[in-house]
Scaffold this active site. Structure first.
Site: not given
Length: 100
Positions: A57-59
């Site tokens: 996951i990232c932003q």
């Protein structure tokens, strides 16, 4: 590339989650249980990745998609979380903030 939605992520249990955002982004709030290995460091920290399948996951989903593609090329079983932490928060889901 395999992908899941934030809703699907929320229903998972037991699947490791790697957060590839930078340290300050992670510290501002992250999905509970996520482990921070910034995208800029992941190439030097491959030994810290789970041996089994895991989610990334990232932003918003862009950085994590690039990381998943690179890791798949190295034989890892990684899945991108579409919408990322931003979507997780937008849906009103709980976040962890490290205590100072």
């Amino acid at each position: 590339m395999k992908s899941i939605t934030v809703a699907e992520l929320a229903e998972r249990s037991g699947t490791p989650l790697i957060d590839v955002r930078e340290v300050h982004e992670y510290a501002a709030g992250h999905v509970p249980g996520a482990v921070n290995i910034p995208m800029s460091e992941i190439g030097n920290r491959l030994d810290e990745l789970p041996a089994e399948s895991f989610d990334v996951i990232c932003q918003a989903g862009g950085r994590s998609a690039r990381v998943v593609e690179a890791l798949e090329a190295r034989g890892y079983d990684a899945t991108n979380v579409e919408g990322g932490t931003g979507e997780w928060i937008a849906q009103g889901r709980a976040v962890e903030v490290p205590s100072a």
